[in-house]
Enzyme design. Structure first.
Site, short mmCIF file in Angstrom:
data_model
loop_
_atom_site.label_atom_id
_atom_site.label_comp_id
_atom_site.label_asym_id
_atom_site.label_seq_id
_atom_site.Cartn_x
_atom_site.Cartn_y
_atom_site.Cartn_z
N ASP A 18 1.17 -1.26 -0.19
CA ASP A 18 -0.01 -0.04 -0.06
C ASP A 18 0.88 1.34 -0.32
OD1 ASP A 18 -2.36 -1.10 -0.26
OD2 ASP A 18 -3.08 -1.21 2.14
N ARG A 100 0.64 5.65 16.49
CA ARG A 100 0.53 7.04 15.93
C ARG A 100 1.42 8.28 16.59
NH1 ARG A 100 0.64 2.65 13.51
NH2 ARG A 100 -1.37 1.82 12.66
N ASP A 129 -6.81 5.88 12.23
CA ASP A 129 -5.60 5.61 11.70
C ASP A 129 -5.65 7.31 11.77
OD1 ASP A 129 -4.18 4.21 13.24
OD2 ASP A 129 -3.93 2.50 12.22
N SER A 183 -5.34 -8.16 7.91
CA SER A 183 -4.72 -7.21 8.03
C SER A 183 -3.83 -6.96 9.65
CB SER A 183 -5.46 -5.51 7.76
OG SER A 183 -6.01 -5.89 7.99
#
Length: 408
Positions: A18, A100, A129, A183
């Protein structure tokens, strides 16, 4: 697209499919010079190959940043969060959420260093996210341009992404050509798995989903007993051996993994409004939470402990929703850190087949007074008759209410 021209953009880059597609898309759609940032957060995968992939995509060597941030991650983000005993919706230890703000912080720092005018991430438009990254960006650099490709590009399917990758000769590993079963996001605190085979919350997660722990039923038949030393709310040693923050969490992860500790199957409420089912593994964090509460149980005053427990859900929501750099999180952190000044000592913990049990705790700052609580005649003056007046005073309003109801 961003409303103003972008010359240079710092991309949070894993080297996976990605973000590799995003890298090329930024070059082709924006005509921008791309700077990549790859963080080693303890995800357990080799990150150095990201350098070769970035070079192959035309990124200049001086624009490739690959950094080991494990110690900073645990010291400045994980440990402060655990001082608050932070749990989201009663179960989730926030392993993804807490990573994050560190990534966002380093992206902004690198953008300032290289003179970039934009930052970018690979988070989708349905998840949390994107919010966490972007609140972090804006909280640190209010005028930064943010590029969120998943909210901008025209790709409608995974097949379209793969066609773009092949057109631009982006390396695609064989397992990425088919549909991935789920994922995964991982760092030193946890791993999370979502999507595909996990989307139906009525169906038990297959065993192959778990990557950080053995099944509790396969764990040893004999318990593992360890001690954890704390100083001002942070763990500093295991079995008397002093360790750095990242080293200590790594060791707790190993102990948790071997004893089947830290599995969680959760349906949570995302900040964007939908529910999501995820399978999380937080072996070291699960041990740490139990041990920290154990040392607090003898070192914190009742009022301080109960107030912390009242504040914690708010703190957890701030972390989950991406408000790490907000003034309210910092205010709560100051109060929490003040509460930890005497939270030092040692906790003895038993690990057995998925369970964490505190079996002992000692501290030079202990508030536990055996003379006060003993059923035997204690040395400290405690007149049992005083309890009668205490109870009557607390019962006064209840008695008034009861008399009114009897009249009615």
């Amino acid at each position: 697209m961003a409303q103003k021209p972008v010359k240079k953009v710092v991309l949070a880059y894993s080297g996976g499919l990605d973000t590799s597609i995003i890298l090329k898309w930024l070059q082709t759609e924006y005509g921008a010079e791309v700077v990549t940032f790859t963080a080693d957060l303890g995800q357990g995968e080799e990150i150095e190959p990201a350098r070769a992939k970035a070079l192959a995509a035309g990124v200049k060597p001086e624009n490739i940043f690959i950094e080991d941030v494990r110690e900073e991650f645990v010291r400045d983000f994980v440990f402060p969060m655990f001082r608050a005993n932070t749990v989201y919706e009663g179960q989730y230890l926030l392993g993804t959420s807490i990573a994050r703000p560190l990534i966002a912080k380093r992206q902004i720092e690198i953008a300032r260093q290289v003179g970039a005018d934009a930052v970018s991430h690979g988070a989708t438009g349905k998840g949390n996210d994107q919010v966490r990254f972007e609140l972090g960006y804006y909280g640190l650099e209010p005028d930064i341009t943010v590029i969120a490709p998943w909210r901008e590009w025209d790709f409608k399917s995974r097949e379209a992404l793969l066609e773009f990758a092949e057109k631009h000769q982006i390396q695609i590993t064989k397992d990425k050509r088919g549909e991935a079963p789920f994922s995964v996001d991982a760092n030193l605190l946890h791993s999370s798995s979502e999507g595909k085979v996990l989307e139906d919350p009525a169906v038990e997660a297959p065993e192959f989903v778990h990557m950080r722990t053995i099944a509790p039923e396969d764990a040893p038949d004999q318990p593992t007993i360890i001690t954890i030393d704390f100083e001002k709310g942070d763990p500093v040693a295991i079995d008397g051996v002093a360790m750095s923050p990242a080293t200590l969490l790594t060791k707790l992860n190993e102990l948790g993994r071997d004893n089947g500790i830290g599995r969680l199957d959760l349906v949570e409420n995302r900040f964007v409004g939908m529910k999501s089912r995820g399978v999380y593994e937080t072996p070291g964090g699960t041990i740490l939470l139990a041990a920290h509460r154990g040392i607090e149980s003898i070192t914190l005053d009742r009022g301080a402990m109960h107030l912390k427990d009242e504040l914690m859900p708010k703190y957890a929501s701030l972390v989950y929703n991406g408000f790490w750099f907000s003034p309210e999180r910092e205010m709560l952190q100051a109060a929490i850190d003040y509460s930890q000044t005497k939270v030092s000592g040692q906790v003895r913990v038993k690990l057995y087949k998925g369970n964490v049990t505190v079996i002992g705790r000692t501290s030079p700052y202990s508030l536990y007074d055996q003379d006060l609580v003993t059923f035997e005649e204690g040395k400290v003056a405690y007149d049992h008759r005083d309890a009668g007046g205490f109870i009557k005073l607390n019962a006064l309003r209840l008695r008034v209410l009861a008399k009114r109801d009897q009249r009615g």
